[in-house]
Write an enzyme that holds these catalytic residues in place. Structure first.
Site, PDB file in Angstrom:
ATOM      1  N   ARG A   1      -6.617  10.964   1.835  1.00 45.50           N
ATOM      2  CA  ARG A   1      -7.976  10.470   1.747  1.00 45.50           C
ATOM      3  C   ARG A   1      -9.121  10.816   2.715  1.00 45.50           C
ATOM      4  NH1 ARG A   1      -6.278   4.260   4.140  1.00 45.50           N
ATOM      5  NH2 ARG A   1      -8.303   3.777   4.588  1.00 45.50           N
TER       6      ARG A   1
ATOM      7  N   CYS B   1      -7.544  -5.823  -0.881  1.00 47.86           N
ATOM      8  CA  CYS B   1      -8.453  -5.587   0.073  1.00 47.86           C
ATOM      9  C   CYS B   1      -8.816  -4.349   0.297  1.00 47.86           C
ATOM     10  CB  CYS B   1      -7.856  -6.111   1.361  1.00 47.86           C
ATOM     11  SG  CYS B   1      -6.545  -5.620   1.934  1.00 47.86           S
TER      12      CYS B   1
ATOM     13  N   GLU C   1       0.715  -1.368  -0.044  1.00 48.22           N
ATOM     14  CA  GLU C   1      -0.042   0.097  -0.069  1.00 48.22           C
ATOM     15  C   GLU C   1       0.859   1.270   0.065  1.00 48.22           C
ATOM     16  OE1 GLU C   1      -2.589  -0.063   3.369  1.00 48.22           O
ATOM     17  OE2 GLU C   1      -0.933  -0.837   4.672  1.00 48.22           O
TER      18      GLU C   1
ATOM     19  N   ASP D   1      -4.891   3.164   0.385  1.00 49.18           N
ATOM     20  CA  ASP D   1      -3.660   3.850   0.915  1.00 49.18           C
ATOM     21  C   ASP D   1      -2.712   4.118  -0.371  1.00 49.18           C
ATOM     22  OD1 ASP D   1      -3.719   4.886   3.456  1.00 49.18           O
ATOM     23  OD2 ASP D   1      -3.602   2.780   4.129  1.00 49.18           O
TER      24      ASP D   1
HETATM   25  C1  PEP Z   1      -6.026  -0.019   2.215  1.00 43.30           C
HETATM   26  O1  PEP Z   1      -5.369   0.884   2.547  1.00 43.30           O
HETATM   27  O2  PEP Z   1      -6.457  -0.137   0.971  1.00 43.30           O
HETATM   28  C2  PEP Z   1      -6.615  -0.703   3.541  1.00 43.30           C
HETATM   29  C3  PEP Z   1      -7.378  -1.887   2.926  1.00 43.30           C
HETATM   30  O3  PEP Z   1      -6.476  -0.440   4.433  1.00 43.30           O
HETATM   31  P1  PEP Z   1      -7.275   0.408   5.359  1.00 43.30           P
HETATM   32  O4  PEP Z   1      -8.181   1.028   4.678  1.00 43.30           O
HETATM   33  O5  PEP Z   1      -7.320  -0.065   6.767  1.00 43.30           O
HETATM   34  O6  PEP Z   1      -5.813   1.529   5.662  1.00 43.30           O
HETATM   35 MG    MG Z   2      -4.240   0.791   4.497  1.00 47.67          MG
END
Ligand code: PEP
Ligand code: MG
Length: 583
Positions: free
Chosen positions: A471, A508, A437, A461
């Protein structure tokens, strides 16, 4: 005839519902303010301590009621409330105000809680800001008990009722969903990550929160129509509006029923290419819905949610119990547990919330864990112990270089040796992977792939860091484009590196559950997609209706284009042409 009133709030849990309002009177608890005579102070402190004991006993009773089956998470939140009650700093401060300022216990409780709440106000992260309502719920319970009022009334909700409230305490939310009678939740306060929102999503109950001043204008028995996706609430809608809502509801129920039927079918394209569809969770009680929607495993369990809602970090035993519950609920299916992704302004450090100038680029996730070894080791030991209970995979977040992965792995091995010396049972060796990420991890994916057992691409990320946009910042949200050519190229690069090294590559981030991108992601070669439960059936339906040639052809054409707008337009028109009729 009563006029229709409409409200716009935050769509916190999708789905449409129409029903009669069941209004929970959650108006502010009255707080009398009384000046005491000096001789009364001691007995007032005693009165305060009695109210703490009473509140504690009530929370314990509630916890017992809720601790059967999947409601375990709520029990954890109630436990967090008990810990807040017993926080020595809280007790000392309230007692001090009673004695030194000669004020009654109700007033002193409110003043200390107000100060605590302010510490949460300036936090950037919405989830953490929302936790201040927990302080409010604890204070309300204490004040009610001091006043001798009734608390935790059993609510007799009629089947399909729309529960309307200014705010709903975690205790009430948990009790209400347990009845299985709630048609939808409608609240004035709250955001995407407030407790009501999380509970509602986990149980597939539509919810609109953050409506401002809606509860006061809805009377018990009013007809209320709720659209949990659009965040819309209509009070006493016209016959026409009602018909529209009922039609949408009918269609959604039909789609859902169809979707649930496909839950058992494999996610395989018409030419036999198969991928795995996994679920993302924050709480164990999301698992029944995940399985009902056909998840074959868990691709991301965000453990930091367990860490929060409480004044002190969880103990190794608490970590262990949480992981054990998730692994057991999933049987033999793979469960990917991500180590803590705490960071920057999110970290409670000796009860003081530190603020970093640039938290997204600060001491976050694996960086934080490697600098706070005791806390990290508690989690790693718990994971190793829990590995006897199912099919565990562990993943480290925010890795930006090989050294971090090596350090985290060696800490894991140190914990393994320690447990083994102590004769503590552990399961077989499990796979250890990383979230990809950061752009840095993407560009050295070939090297990381030599030392990681799997990759999971965190697009939330990856997009933030690659396109250099915060974000959380609404002003630059328009630049957040999953179909930006740089993102497509980066994902392609990561998948190729994983394939060359022979390790599976999952995704994910939110991008994985966006059904308009399913063809693109198939063509990019991902082995596994992980998303929230409600997204699984639609993504599966698309996968089962296309061939890989078609997907590759689409991706090739898209990647000839240049701007995000061009690529988005092209993909949208192609997806509409194929799937629009299906809705
Ligand atoms: C992501 O960064 O895409 C991720 C799944 O982790 P989080 O949204 O918890 O930072
Ligand atoms: Mg993340």
């Amino acid at each position: 005839m009563t006029a229709t009133v409409s409200f716009q709030g935050i769509g916190a849990s999708p789905g449409v519902a129409v029903g009669h309002a069941f209004v929970i009177d959650s108006r502010k608890v009255r707080t009398p303010k009384v000046k005491l005579k000096p001789v009364e102070a001691e007995s007032e402190v005693m009165r305060f301590k009695t109210a703490i004991s009473l509140s504690d006993a009530q929370l314990e009773e509630l916890k017992v009621k809720l601790s059967t089956g999947a409601e375990n998470e709520h029990a954890l939140i109630l436990e967090a409330h008990r810990m807040m009650l017993h926080d020595p700093m809280f007790i000392v401060e309230v007692s001090r105000l009673i004695k030194e300022e000669s004020i009654n216990a109700e007033w002193a409780v409110r003043r200390v809680c107000r100060r605590l709440r302010h510490q949460f106000d300036n936090l950037e992260d919405e989830y953490f800001r929302e936790r201040k309502s927990d302080i409010e719920f604890v204070a309300d319970r204490l004040v009610r008990n001091l006043l001798g009022e009734v608390v935790d009334q059993e609510l007799e909700v009629p089947l399909g009722a729309i529960v309307v409230a200014h705010d709903i305490s975690p205790a009430d939310a948990a009790m209400l969903v347990k009845t299985g009678r709630v048609g939808a939740f409608v609240t004035d306060l709250g955001g995407q990550t407030s407790h009501t929102a999380i509970v509602a999503r986990a149980r597939d109950v539509p919810a609109v929160v953050g409506l401002g001043k809606c509860a006061d204008s809805i009377r018990a028995g009013d007809t209320v129509a709720v659209d949990g996706r659009r965040g819309m609430v209509l009070v006493n809608p016209s016959e026409e509006q009602l018909a529209l809502f009922r039609e949408t509801m009918r269609r959604q129920l039909a789609t859902e029923a169809l979707a649930l039927k496909t839950a058992e079918l494999p996610s395989v394209t018409i030419d036999g290419h198969s991928v795995r569809l996994h679920g993302n969770i924050e709480f164990v009680d999301e698992i029944p819905s995940l399985l009902a929607h056909g998840a074959e495993g868990i691709g991301l369990y965000r453990t930091e949610f367990l860490f929060l809602d409480r004044p002190a970090p969880p103990t190794e035993e608490e970590h262990y119990q949480a992981y054990r519950a998730v692994l057991e609920a999933m049987g033999n299916r793979p469960v990917t547990i991500r180590t803590l992704d705490l960071g920057g302004d999110k970290i409670p450090s000796s009860k003081k919330w530190e603020k970093e100038i640039n938290p997204a680029l600060g001491l976050r996730a694996i960086r934080y864990c490697l600098q706070n070894r005791e806390m990290f080791r508690a989690q790693l030991r718990a994971l190793l112990r829990a590995s006897v209970h199912g099919n565990l995979r562990v993943m480290f977040p925010m890795v930006s270089g090989v050294s971090e992965l090596r350090e985290a792995r060696s800490e894991l091995e140190a914990c393994r040796s320690e447990l083994s010396r102590q004769g503590v049972p552990m399961g077989r060796r499990f796979q250890v992977g990383i979230m990809v990420e950061t752009p840095s991890a993407a560009w050295i994916a070939d090297r990381l792939a030599q030392e990681a057992d799997f990759f999971s691409i965190g697009t939330n990320d990856l997009i933030q860091y690659s396109l250099a946009i915060d974000r959380q910042n609404r002003d630059v949200a328009y630049l957040y484009r999953p179909l930006h050519l740089s993102i497509l190229r980066m994902v392609q690069h990561i998948v190729e590196a994983g394939k060359r090294a022979g390790i599976p590559v999952s995704m994910c981030g939110e991008m994985a559950g966006d059904s308009s991108l399913t063809l693109v992601l198939l063509a990019l070669g991902l082995d596994e997609f992980s998303m929230t439960s409600g997204q699984i059936p639609v993504v599966k339906r698309i996968i089962r209706s296309v061939g890989m040639n078609e997907a590759h052809d689409l991706l090739n054409k898209a990647m000839q284009l240049t701007t995000a707008e061009e690529i988005e337009r092209f993909i949208k028109s192609e997806m509409d042409r194929r799937f629009a009729a299906e809705g």
